[in-house]
Structures are given as structure tokens and as C-alpha cells.
Design an enzyme around this catalytic site. Structure first.
Site, PDB file in Angstrom:
ATOM      1  N   GLU A   1     -10.663 -11.142  -1.480  1.00  0.00           N
ATOM      2  CA  GLU A   1     -10.427 -10.441  -0.220  1.00  0.00           C
ATOM      3  C   GLU A   1     -11.760  -9.925   0.304  1.00  0.00           C
ATOM      4  O   GLU A   1     -12.253  -8.885  -0.172  1.00  0.00           O
ATOM      5  CB  GLU A   1      -9.495  -9.252  -0.436  1.00  0.00           C
ATOM      6  CG  GLU A   1      -8.139  -9.627  -0.970  1.00  0.00           C
ATOM      7  CD  GLU A   1      -7.124  -8.519  -0.724  1.00  0.00           C
ATOM      8  OE1 GLU A   1      -6.200  -8.731   0.064  1.00  0.00           O
ATOM      9  OE2 GLU A   1      -7.281  -7.432  -1.300  1.00  0.00           O
TER      10      GLU A   1
ATOM     11  N   HIS B   1      -8.475  -3.481  -6.285  1.00  0.00           N
ATOM     12  CA  HIS B   1      -8.388  -3.663  -4.825  1.00  0.00           C
ATOM     13  C   HIS B   1      -9.540  -2.905  -4.164  1.00  0.00           C
ATOM     14  O   HIS B   1      -9.929  -1.828  -4.636  1.00  0.00           O
ATOM     15  CB  HIS B   1      -7.046  -3.138  -4.324  1.00  0.00           C
ATOM     16  CG  HIS B   1      -6.803  -3.472  -2.879  1.00  0.00           C
ATOM     17  ND1 HIS B   1      -7.372  -2.749  -1.860  1.00  0.00           N
ATOM     18  CD2 HIS B   1      -6.108  -4.474  -2.307  1.00  0.00           C
ATOM     19  CE1 HIS B   1      -7.021  -3.293  -0.702  1.00  0.00           C
ATOM     20  NE2 HIS B   1      -6.243  -4.336  -0.937  1.00  0.00           N
TER      21      HIS B   1
ATOM     22  N   GLU C   1      -9.735  -1.028  -1.710  1.00  0.00           N
ATOM     23  CA  GLU C   1      -9.452   0.372  -1.351  1.00  0.00           C
ATOM     24  C   GLU C   1      -9.553   1.279  -2.576  1.00  0.00           C
ATOM     25  O   GLU C   1      -9.944   2.437  -2.465  1.00  0.00           O
ATOM     26  CB  GLU C   1      -8.069   0.470  -0.673  1.00  0.00           C
ATOM     27  CG  GLU C   1      -8.132  -0.083   0.742  1.00  0.00           C
ATOM     28  CD  GLU C   1      -6.822  -0.644   1.284  1.00  0.00           C
ATOM     29  OE1 GLU C   1      -5.757  -0.375   0.700  1.00  0.00           O
ATOM     30  OE2 GLU C   1      -6.886  -1.353   2.309  1.00  0.00           O
TER      31      GLU C   1
ATOM     32  N   LYS D   1       0.859  -1.202   0.000  1.00  0.00           N
ATOM     33  CA  LYS D   1       0.000   0.000   0.000  1.00  0.00           C
ATOM     34  C   LYS D   1       0.897   1.254   0.000  1.00  0.00           C
ATOM     35  O   LYS D   1       1.925   1.247  -0.664  1.00  0.00           O
ATOM     36  CB  LYS D   1      -0.973  -0.053   1.172  1.00  0.00           C
ATOM     37  CG  LYS D   1      -1.716  -1.399   1.208  1.00  0.00           C
ATOM     38  CD  LYS D   1      -2.864  -1.464   2.156  1.00  0.00           C
ATOM     39  CE  LYS D   1      -3.486  -2.857   2.095  1.00  0.00           C
ATOM     40  NZ  LYS D   1      -4.706  -2.991   2.855  1.00  0.00           N
TER      41      LYS D   1
HETATM   42  P1  PGA Z   1      -4.420  -6.823   5.329  1.00  0.00           P
HETATM   43  O1  PGA Z   1      -4.584  -6.242   3.842  1.00  0.00           O
HETATM   44  O2  PGA Z   1      -3.585  -8.086   5.215  1.00  0.00           O
HETATM   45  O3  PGA Z   1      -3.722  -5.744   6.075  1.00  0.00           O
HETATM   46  O4  PGA Z   1      -5.794  -7.116   5.835  1.00  0.00           O
HETATM   47  C1  PGA Z   1      -4.767  -7.092   2.728  1.00  0.00           C
HETATM   48  C2  PGA Z   1      -4.949  -6.284   1.478  1.00  0.00           C
HETATM   49  O5  PGA Z   1      -5.529  -5.188   1.549  1.00  0.00           O
HETATM   50  O6  PGA Z   1      -4.535  -6.701   0.384  1.00  0.00           O
END
Ligand code: PGA
Length: 261
Positions: free
Chosen positions: A172, A100, A102, A14
């Protein structure tokens, strides 16, 4: 039909690590990682670190891939602040995360845009990692399969199976990302198996069996092993736990010593 897919573990950094921090991480990682031919490790790093890391790696290893976390759906143009796939390839990136949660949540990305990005990534010679997952509300409403089916179908629309031979999927659940909450290995397996069924319909069963499907969302060394034991979980996408060398190494080294399912 039984097909042995490679194990792939990708760290998603990230918006973390300067170039200097990234190089130090990779140097230390390579000196402690117990490489295994059946396993590939990837790091999805900030754009600024891609070229320095691929230069740093040089011929040293083929088991560590460097990738990006996003790209634009055009080859070039007046899009201030954006980056093109061909710029990533030139910098040495091998793969790119697309869709993703986000990006979907904070930057308004939808399935149609993600579809165009996947096409452009393939044209640019990058391996796309299409991220899919349901939100907590969708999960509680029993909508998981409906959402995943839509994200896969719309995300891969109009792309030929041959073009998608290097595709990876990351499931995810949005409610598990960075929250410390986990899907149980059985819950995750059931969604992965569902993803493979949808991929079979979209791309043929033969191709679906070769596609690596990663699980992501609060993966730690304490839960990695039980997730990886599941037949359709081929690897992991790790956010928070990939930032510390110690926790990332613990996951990948533990795993490479127990690669057989
Ligand atoms: P995390 O993030 O392992 O911190 O939950 C995973 C991701 O966003 O790919």
C-alpha cells in the site's frame, strides 16, 4: 514455474461500524455476493465486531473470513488497552493486518515491533497480513524498493518459511491511501514483482510463488479490474470503498465474474 494463487479481497473497515452495523452489512453482503471458489473475501473489522460476525456466519460460508486490524506482540500482560492474538483467535478471527501505515504513522510502530507481532500472530494461529509501503517523499526520492526491501526483510526476520505459509503481503503506497491518488497498474505490478523477488530470497522461490500479495490505496470499482489483471497482483486491500455495501459488492462481484487473468 506457474502457480495459481487464490484471489483475496479484504475490506479494511478501520474505526468504522458498530456491531449492529457490521451484522447488517454482512447479512446484506451474503445475500448479494456471487461466491466463487477461486476467490476469498475478508473483512478486517473492529475488535468488538469479530465474535458477533463469526457467530453470525456460523457454517454459512467459508469464503468470507473475519479478521482484526492489529494485535499486541505479547500473549498477555499489563498492557492497558491492548489485545492479544489468542483473544482474537478465540473470538473467531482468521487473519490480522499488521504494520498498516496508519499504525506505523500514528502509533509509532516500527519493523522490529511488527516482526514480533507477526511471530505472535503465527503462534496464535492467525494468518498475518504484513502491510508495506513507501511514503510520498520516499516515492519521489526513488526510494520505493529500498523501503519495501527493508520492511519485508526486517518484518519477516527470524521466522521460518514453514511458519509463513499463511502469510499475505499488502503493498500500500502511503501516498495512495485515502487520497484518491493511485499507483498505475504497471507501477503497482513492478513493486509486487519486486516484493516476490525479495520473498524468494527470504523464503525460497517455491514459497514466494504461493504468497498472496494484495494491492491497497484508493481502490475503487473503476480501477480494481485493471490492477487485478496484473500477474503479481493477487488481490486487494480496500479501505473507504469497503464501507459501503454497494461499492464493495460492485468490486467483488465484478471480479468474481472475471477471475481468469
Ligand atoms: P483506502 O485505504 O482504500 O481508503 O485508500 C486502504 C487501506 O488503508 O488499507
Amino acid at each position: 514455474m506457474v502457480y495459481h494463487r487464490p484471489r483475496v479481497i479484504i475490506g479494511n473497515w478501520k474505526m468504522h461500524k458498530t456491531v449492529e452495523e457490521a451484522i447488517a452489512f454482512v447479512r446484506n453482503f451474503l445475500s448479494a455476493y456471487q461466491a466463487n471458489k477461486k476467490e476469498k473475501i475478508g473483512l478486517a473489522v473492529p475488535y468488538t465486531a469479530i465474535q458477533s460476525l463469526t457467530k453470525e456466519l456460523g457454517e454459512k460460508t467459508t469464503s468470507l473470513m473475519i479478521g482484526a486490524q492489529n494485535m499486541n506482540d505479547c500473549s498477555e500482560g499489563a498492557f492497558t488497552g491492548e489485545i492479544a492474538g489468542r483473544m482474537l483467535t478465540e473470538a473467531g478471527a482468521q487473519f490480522v493486518l499488521l504494520g498498516h501505515s496508519e499504525r506505523r504513522r500514528y502509533f509509532g510502530e516500527n519493523d522490529a515491533l511488527i516482526n514480533r507481532k507477526i511471530k505472535k500472530a503465527v503462534d496464535s494461529g492467525l494468518h498475518p497480513v504484513l502491510c508495506v509501503g513507501e511514503t510520498e517523499t520516499e516515492h519521489n526520492d526513488g526510494q520505493t524498493e529500498k523501503i519495501i526491501e527493508k520492511q519485508l526483510t526486517d518484518g519477516l526476520k527470524g521466522i521460518s518459511p514453514v511458519q509463513l505459509k499463511n502469510l499475505m503481503i499488502a503493498y500500500e503506497p502511503v501516498w495512495a491511501i485515502g487520497t484518491g491518488k493511485n499507483a498505475t497498474p504497471e507501477e503497482a505490478q513492478s513493486v509486487h514483482c519486486f516484493c516476490r523477488q525479495i520473498l524468494s530470497g527470504l523464503l525460497t522461490e517455491e514459497i514466494a510463488l504461493t504468497i498472496v500479495i494484495l494491492y491497497g490505496g484508493s481502490v475503487l470499482s473503476s480501477n480494481a479490474e485493471s490492477l487485478l489483471k496484473q500477474p503479481d497482483i493477487d488481490g486487494l486491500l480496500i479501505g473507504g470503498a469497503s464501507l459501503s455495501l454497494e461499492s464493495f459488492l460492485q468490486i467483488v462481484n465484478d471480479d468474481s465474474s472475471k477471475l481468469e487473468k
